[in-house]
Design a protein around this motif. Sequence first.
Motif, short mmCIF file in Angstrom:
data_model
loop_
_atom_site.label_atom_id
_atom_site.label_comp_id
_atom_site.label_asym_id
_atom_site.label_seq_id
_atom_site.Cartn_x
_atom_site.Cartn_y
_atom_site.Cartn_z
N PRO A 39 31.13 -13.64 -8.19
CA PRO A 39 31.21 -13.74 -9.64
C PRO A 39 32.16 -14.83 -10.12
CG PRO A 39 32.38 -11.80 -8.86
CD PRO A 39 31.65 -12.35 -7.68
N THR A 40 31.76 -15.50 -11.19
CA THR A 40 32.64 -16.47 -11.85
C THR A 40 33.47 -15.68 -12.86
OG1 THR A 40 30.95 -18.19 -11.62
CG2 THR A 40 32.72 -18.59 -13.21
N MET A 41 34.72 -15.38 -12.50
CA MET A 41 35.53 -14.48 -13.30
C MET A 41 35.82 -15.06 -14.70
SD MET A 41 35.54 -12.00 -11.35
CE MET A 41 36.53 -10.92 -12.42
N GLY B 124 19.64 -22.81 -18.73
CA GLY B 124 20.16 -23.11 -17.40
C GLY B 124 21.17 -22.08 -16.91
N LYS B 125 21.36 -21.00 -17.69
CA LYS B 125 22.30 -19.95 -17.30
C LYS B 125 21.58 -18.61 -17.23
CE LYS B 125 26.15 -22.45 -17.35
NZ LYS B 125 27.08 -22.61 -16.20
N VAL B 126 22.16 -17.66 -16.51
CA VAL B 126 21.57 -16.34 -16.37
C VAL B 126 22.68 -15.31 -16.19
CG1 VAL B 126 21.37 -16.51 -13.84
CG2 VAL B 126 19.82 -15.00 -15.11
N TYR B 127 22.45 -14.12 -16.72
CA TYR B 127 23.42 -13.03 -16.52
C TYR B 127 23.19 -12.42 -15.15
CZ TYR B 127 24.66 -13.15 -21.47
OH TYR B 127 25.12 -13.53 -22.71
N GLN B 128 24.31 -12.16 -14.44
CA GLN B 128 24.25 -11.55 -13.11
C GLN B 128 25.04 -10.25 -13.13
OE1 GLN B 128 25.10 -14.32 -10.00
NE2 GLN B 128 24.68 -12.89 -8.32
N ILE B 129 24.44 -9.21 -12.54
CA ILE B 129 25.04 -7.87 -12.54
C ILE B 129 25.75 -7.65 -11.20
CG2 ILE B 129 24.64 -5.44 -13.01
CD1 ILE B 129 23.73 -7.39 -15.22
N TRP B 130 26.98 -7.08 -11.31
CA TRP B 130 27.79 -6.83 -10.11
C TRP B 130 28.17 -5.37 -10.05
CZ3 TRP B 130 28.23 -11.14 -7.08
CH2 TRP B 130 28.00 -12.37 -7.70
N ALA B 131 27.94 -4.77 -8.86
CA ALA B 131 28.47 -3.43 -8.58
C ALA B 131 29.80 -3.62 -7.86
CB ALA B 131 27.50 -2.63 -7.71
N LEU B 132 30.84 -2.99 -8.37
CA LEU B 132 32.19 -3.23 -7.85
C LEU B 132 32.74 -1.99 -7.15
CD1 LEU B 132 33.60 -4.94 -11.08
CD2 LEU B 132 32.57 -6.07 -9.09
N LYS B 133 33.37 -2.22 -6.02
CA LYS B 133 34.21 -1.19 -5.39
C LYS B 133 35.64 -1.63 -5.59
CE LYS B 133 31.02 0.69 -1.95
NZ LYS B 133 30.80 1.02 -0.52
N LEU B 134 36.49 -0.73 -6.10
CA LEU B 134 37.87 -1.08 -6.47
C LEU B 134 38.86 -0.84 -5.34
CD1 LEU B 134 37.83 0.39 -10.09
CD2 LEU B 134 37.21 -1.92 -9.34
N GLN B 135 38.54 0.08 -4.44
CA GLN B 135 39.46 0.43 -3.36
C GLN B 135 38.76 0.25 -2.02
OE1 GLN B 135 42.60 1.15 -3.89
NE2 GLN B 135 42.43 1.26 -6.14
N PRO B 136 39.49 -0.19 -0.99
CA PRO B 136 40.92 -0.58 -1.01
C PRO B 136 41.16 -1.93 -1.66
CG PRO B 136 39.98 -0.91 1.16
CD PRO B 136 38.91 -0.30 0.35
N VAL B 137 40.11 -2.77 -1.71
CA VAL B 137 40.24 -4.06 -2.40
C VAL B 137 39.01 -4.23 -3.28
CG1 VAL B 137 41.64 -5.15 -0.62
CG2 VAL B 137 39.14 -5.29 -0.48
N LEU B 138 39.14 -5.09 -4.29
CA LEU B 138 38.02 -5.35 -5.18
C LEU B 138 36.89 -6.05 -4.41
CD1 LEU B 138 36.84 -5.39 -8.06
CD2 LEU B 138 37.95 -7.60 -8.39
N THR B 139 35.73 -5.39 -4.38
CA THR B 139 34.59 -5.93 -3.63
C THR B 139 33.34 -5.96 -4.54
OG1 THR B 139 35.49 -4.95 -1.59
CG2 THR B 139 33.18 -5.73 -1.56
#
Length: 257
Positions: free
Chosen positions: A246-248, A189-204
Amino acid sequence: MDNKEYIESGILELFVFGSLNEQENKEVQEMASKHQDIHDEIVAIEKAVINLSQSVAPHLSAKNYEQIRQKLLEKHNVIQMKPTQSRAYLGWAASIVMLLGAAFMYVQMNSSKTELLDKNKELENSVTILDAKKKATESILDVIRDQNNTVVTLAGQAVSPTSYAKAYYNKQTKEVYIDAAGLPEPPEGKVYQIWALKLQPVLTPTSIGLLENFTAEETRVFKVANADGAEAFGITLEPAGGSASPTMEQLYTLGKV
């Protein structure tokens, strides 16, 4: 030729089945009258054929069989010497034996043909599977060896310190491949999810894919969606189908480009 060789030659079986010419029949009869072992062998062959015919033929007596046969001959105006009851029965039995032999060979040939087709099909399937695995391996090697790919190491986080992964990120084509060999199998019932992050100007964070069919993928290397201008990559464990953000608390790995 001694008596043993004469018996083993097969001529006595042909004599019983009525397959010899007149001269050959006369020769066998003379041998049988002179040698008791040859006479006994002829009797044994006749008994064996009669026993076999009784086990496979319809329940029809030799007498009735001969009466029916005679009527058919008379109907078609066929003149033929009267066979003895024993010879008529043996002729019937011989025909049954030959039919059984032909049927057995037919069944064997069809069985062998079916087995051969099944084996060929299995071989074709094996070749197809091996070819698919070969192509998958070659694709992975191409990704790893591509000098344009930046290798991003994703280290384990608090929820799973021993986990790890790698992202192969091509900044020119924006393509991303994830090597998830260091992740444990996700719970049901769970799955890994991939996130591309931009750090500036805010975490996106931007979702670029789910690692579905995780256990079925032997290589654990997945191609996900392209990422434009990614500064980091993270992997979280989410409910099946993924999450909008994302669930941190379930962040398994994280790494900067």
